[in-house]
Design a protein around this motif. Structure first.
Motif, short mmCIF file in Angstrom:
data_model
loop_
_atom_site.label_atom_id
_atom_site.label_comp_id
_atom_site.label_asym_id
_atom_site.label_seq_id
_atom_site.Cartn_x
_atom_site.Cartn_y
_atom_site.Cartn_z
N TYR A 336 1.27 -0.69 -0.09
CA TYR A 336 0.08 0.14 -0.11
C TYR A 336 0.37 1.30 -0.13
O TYR A 336 0.61 1.97 -0.94
CB TYR A 336 -1.26 -0.17 1.18
CG TYR A 336 -1.60 -0.81 0.95
CD1 TYR A 336 -3.15 -0.65 0.10
CD2 TYR A 336 -1.95 -1.96 1.49
CE1 TYR A 336 -3.94 -1.45 -0.12
CE2 TYR A 336 -3.66 -2.87 1.68
CZ TYR A 336 -4.46 -2.37 0.64
OH TYR A 336 -5.23 -3.10 0.46
N MET A 337 1.58 1.17 0.86
CA MET A 337 2.60 2.81 1.10
C MET A 337 3.31 2.43 -1.01
O MET A 337 3.91 4.19 -1.35
CB MET A 337 3.95 2.28 2.28
CG MET A 337 2.73 2.85 3.70
SD MET A 337 2.02 3.81 3.55
CE MET A 337 2.83 5.04 3.20
N ASP A 338 3.80 1.56 -1.24
CA ASP A 338 4.52 2.02 -2.33
C ASP A 338 2.96 2.17 -3.70
O ASP A 338 3.78 3.08 -4.12
CB ASP A 338 5.11 0.44 -2.58
CG ASP A 338 6.17 0.37 -4.27
OD1 ASP A 338 6.84 1.12 -4.10
OD2 ASP A 338 5.64 0.04 -4.98
N SER A 339 2.31 1.84 -3.17
CA SER A 339 1.34 2.71 -4.48
C SER A 339 0.74 4.35 -3.88
O SER A 339 1.01 4.48 -4.87
CB SER A 339 -0.08 1.83 -4.02
OG SER A 339 -0.10 0.49 -4.39
N GLN A 344 2.63 9.96 -5.85
CA GLN A 344 2.76 10.55 -5.15
C GLN A 344 4.32 10.85 -4.63
O GLN A 344 4.92 10.95 -3.29
CB GLN A 344 2.37 11.70 -4.19
CG GLN A 344 0.79 12.06 -4.71
CD GLN A 344 0.68 13.01 -4.16
OE1 GLN A 344 0.49 14.22 -3.20
NE2 GLN A 344 -1.22 13.18 -3.66
N PRO A 345 5.21 10.60 -5.17
CA PRO A 345 6.72 10.29 -4.64
C PRO A 345 7.53 11.17 -4.34
O PRO A 345 7.98 11.45 -3.62
CB PRO A 345 7.46 9.97 -6.67
CG PRO A 345 6.51 10.58 -7.46
CD PRO A 345 4.76 10.61 -6.69
N ASN A 346 7.16 12.94 -4.72
CA ASN A 346 7.09 13.95 -4.19
C ASN A 346 6.85 14.71 -2.86
O ASN A 346 7.16 15.73 -2.47
CB ASN A 346 7.93 15.09 -5.16
CG ASN A 346 8.49 14.59 -6.48
OD1 ASN A 346 9.71 14.47 -6.60
ND2 ASN A 346 8.29 14.83 -7.30
N ALA A 377 17.06 -2.95 1.69
CA ALA A 377 15.98 -2.73 0.82
C ALA A 377 15.13 -1.60 0.95
O ALA A 377 15.02 -0.78 -0.32
CB ALA A 377 15.39 -3.89 1.33
N TYR A 378 14.91 -1.29 2.33
CA TYR A 378 13.59 0.44 1.91
C TYR A 378 14.71 1.25 1.54
O TYR A 378 14.36 2.37 0.70
CB TYR A 378 13.33 0.25 3.67
CG TYR A 378 12.10 -0.49 4.56
CD1 TYR A 378 11.85 -1.49 3.46
CD2 TYR A 378 12.23 -0.43 5.98
CE1 TYR A 378 10.98 -2.63 3.83
CE2 TYR A 378 11.46 -1.62 5.65
CZ TYR A 378 10.60 -2.83 4.74
OH TYR A 378 10.41 -3.50 5.52
N SER A 379 15.45 1.83 2.08
CA SER A 379 16.45 2.87 1.33
C SER A 379 16.80 2.99 -0.22
O SER A 379 16.37 4.19 -0.62
CB SER A 379 17.85 2.85 1.92
OG SER A 379 17.73 2.64 3.81
N ARG A 380 17.00 1.23 -0.72
CA ARG A 380 16.79 1.65 -2.32
C ARG A 380 15.74 1.59 -2.81
O ARG A 380 15.67 2.78 -3.85
CB ARG A 380 17.62 -0.04 -2.40
CG ARG A 380 17.69 0.11 -3.93
CD ARG A 380 18.69 -1.57 -4.68
NE ARG A 380 19.27 -2.09 -3.35
CZ ARG A 380 19.78 -3.31 -3.02
NH1 ARG A 380 18.43 -3.25 -2.49
NH2 ARG A 380 20.83 -3.27 -2.08
N LYS A 381 14.65 1.16 -2.05
CA LYS A 381 13.54 2.11 -2.69
C LYS A 381 12.98 3.04 -2.62
O LYS A 381 12.36 4.24 -3.51
CB LYS A 381 12.20 0.34 -2.28
CG LYS A 381 10.97 0.78 -3.42
CD LYS A 381 10.33 -0.63 -2.69
CE LYS A 381 9.31 -0.63 -3.85
NZ LYS A 381 8.59 -1.71 -3.26
N TYR A 382 13.13 3.30 -1.72
CA TYR A 382 12.42 4.67 -1.32
C TYR A 382 14.04 5.81 -0.69
O TYR A 382 14.59 5.49 1.18
CB TYR A 382 12.00 5.13 0.32
CG TYR A 382 10.68 3.65 -0.23
CD1 TYR A 382 9.65 3.92 -0.63
CD2 TYR A 382 10.67 2.81 0.77
CE1 TYR A 382 8.58 3.56 -1.26
CE2 TYR A 382 9.40 2.00 0.48
CZ TYR A 382 8.62 2.06 0.19
OH TYR A 382 7.73 1.37 -0.51
N PRO A 383 14.61 6.27 -1.36
CA PRO A 383 15.90 7.38 -1.33
C PRO A 383 15.51 8.00 0.09
O PRO A 383 16.59 8.47 0.94
CB PRO A 383 16.19 8.19 -2.75
CG PRO A 383 15.78 6.84 -3.74
CD PRO A 383 14.35 6.68 -2.40
#
Length: 488
Positions: A336-339, A344-346, A377-383
């Motif tokens: 869900y959080m990835d969606s 809204q990535p910014n 894994a989290y850091s790679r996906k969400y810089p």
């Protein structure tokens, strides 16, 4: 009395019945009784006037006779927003109810008049031949431009507060707005319209008493006789009260939807989005069925409004992730959080919430190996997480635990290697919420390793490094004192 006169009297009596039915509606025994009593009182007055040959008098004289009879028989106690039934039973009156009874009697006597609205009152202009005479009863507010303007401004403010008209229309002249949205341009009323206006005033009085159901009932009766914009405005105001009085009820939400359907967009759309968030956030037992069914219901209503659907989707993702985080369902949280993030990535607000959710999900992970894997894994996906203090605090925890593990295993090489990793992270992350605790964990583990090897100088060295990072830690101070004794 001739047959013609008898027939005319019967017609007048029937007309009086119809007029009283308009002004005093209802089919119950009490309502019928009030109408019968009202007709009896008016008939007594008309009989008295007929006995004085009022029909043969000049108009101004006839009007004077009527005013005298009205004053003696009915106009005893002025009360604002008086109910018309009290006019006959208690002698209570206001400008509008008095105008209504005057109009009935003037109709009966065949005299010409005009009913005019000023604010929330109605007055009469009576044709007395070469000119007209306005009937204003004792106690009524004086007619002047200042009072008219004050009422107009107050009404326009109500229009604005309930969001009744489009924003663009506020550029129109105030007089134009008032005339259009008060009585729709009507300046002169029929008796039927006056009855509608009386019902509206009773609705207004009920509104002032917070009697919402009664107010809506009066409005319904008013619209049955004659519709005006002002009735819709008051209805909107009542709906708004019902929508905000107790926001935890489905009834409240129903009225908010009613308002929005009449005027889609701001501010009602925002309130509905907020209500959707509250429904999910405050539900005592949130689950997928509750969240999905609520979302589907709102989504169907908002189907033609992309902006609202986007806001709705955002909250849906957020609350679904929140529920799964509370249940420890890490995979679902991430889905869900990835969606939400991809949508809204910014959005920095989403960053904060997402980071909080991820930290929450990490709290149940005690093992540093799997914890660090998830951190990577989290850091790679969400810089953006590299700049989040709470997330980096958890990262420091796992790294400190890894340092401690290998030093406790007397694995100096790995211990020193991972100590360097810890130092680099500590430098880049800054002082996170539990920074001092993780400094103590890592540097004390290294110091204790060298203490066990009887290398007190190196043991003290790590303690001193830890004190530089955490200068107020009392335990590090204590260990330094202990180790100094070994070096003397």
């Amino acid at each position: 009395m001739s047959a013609k006169e008898t027939l005319l009297a019967a017609d007048r009596s029937a007309e009086l019945d119809q007029q009283l039915q308009l002004l005093l509606p209802g089919t119950g025994i009490q309502e019928q009784s009030v109408r019968a009593y009202a007709k009896e009182r008016i008939s007594e007055m008309l009989t008295s006037l007929e006995a004085q040959n009022i029909r043969k008098k000049k108009p101004h004289k006839a009007l004077a006779m009527l005013r005298e009879e009205m004053g003696q028989r009915f106009l005893k106690n002025h009360q604002s927003f008086s109910k018309i039934q009290f006019f006959f039973t208690q002698g209570q009156y206001d400008q509008t109810t008095a105008s209504a009874v005057y109009a009935m009697t003037l109709d009966y006597l065949g005299m010409h008049y005009l009913l005019q609205v000023q604010g929330t009152e109605v007055s009469l202009l009576v044709d007395v031949g070469k000119n007209t005479e306005r009937i204003r009863v004792k106690g009524a507010s004086p007619l002047n431009a200042e009072n008219e303007r004050r009422f107009q401004n107050a009404y326009l403010e109500v229009l604005r507060s309930v969001g009744y008209i489009p924003t663009a229309e506020w550029n129109n002249p105030p007089d134009q707005l008032f005339n259009r949205y008060y009585l729709g341009g009507d300046q002169q009323l029929t008796l039927r319209q006056l009855a509608s206006f009386l019902y509206y005033r009773q609705a207004l009085r009920a509104y002032a008493d917070h009697a919402w159901a009664s107010s809506l009932d009066w409005l319904h009766q008013a619209r049955q006789l004659h519709p005006w914009p002002v009735q819709e405005v008051l209805q909107r105001a009542i709906w708004l009260q019902l929508a905000t009085e107790d926001t935890k009820t489905t009834t409240s939400l129903d009225y908010l939807w009613k308002i929005w359907e009449r005027s889609p967009g701001a501010p009602w759309q925002g309130q509905l989005i907020h209500r959707f968030n509250e429904l999910l956030r405050d539900h005592p037992t949130p689950n997928s069925w509750v969240i999905d069914s609520t979302y589907d219901a709102f989504k169907e209503r908002f189907s033609d409004y992309p902006g609202a659907l986007g806001q709705l989707r955002e909250i849906y993702y957020l609350q679904s992730a929140r529920m799964h985080a509370q249940q420890g369902n890490t995979v679902s949280v991430m889905n869900y959080m990835d969606s939400l993030y991809r949508y809204q990535p910014n959005n920095t607000a989403i960053h904060e919430v997402l980071a909080g959710m991820l930290v929450w999900s990490l709290r149940k992970e005690r093992k540093f190996e799997s914890g660090l894997e998830r951190i990577t894994a989290y850091s790679r996906k969400y810089p953006f997480l590299t700049n989040n203090s709470l997330f980096q605090d958890r990262h420091l925890l796992y790294q400190a635990e890894r340092v401690r593990y290998f030093f406790d295993q007397d694995d100096r090489i790995k211990g020193l290697h991972y100590m360097e990793d810890f130092k680099r992270l500590a430098k880049s992350s800054g002082r996170t919420p539990r920074y001092d605790s993780w400094v103590l964990t890592a540097y004390l583990a290294a110091s204790n390793y060298y203490y066990r090897q009887n290398d007190y100088r190196q043991a003290l060295n790590f303690i001193e490094q830890g004190r530089q990072e955490s200068p107020t830690d009392a335990y590090l101070d204590h260990r330094a004192d202990v180790l100094l004794k070994y070096l003397r």
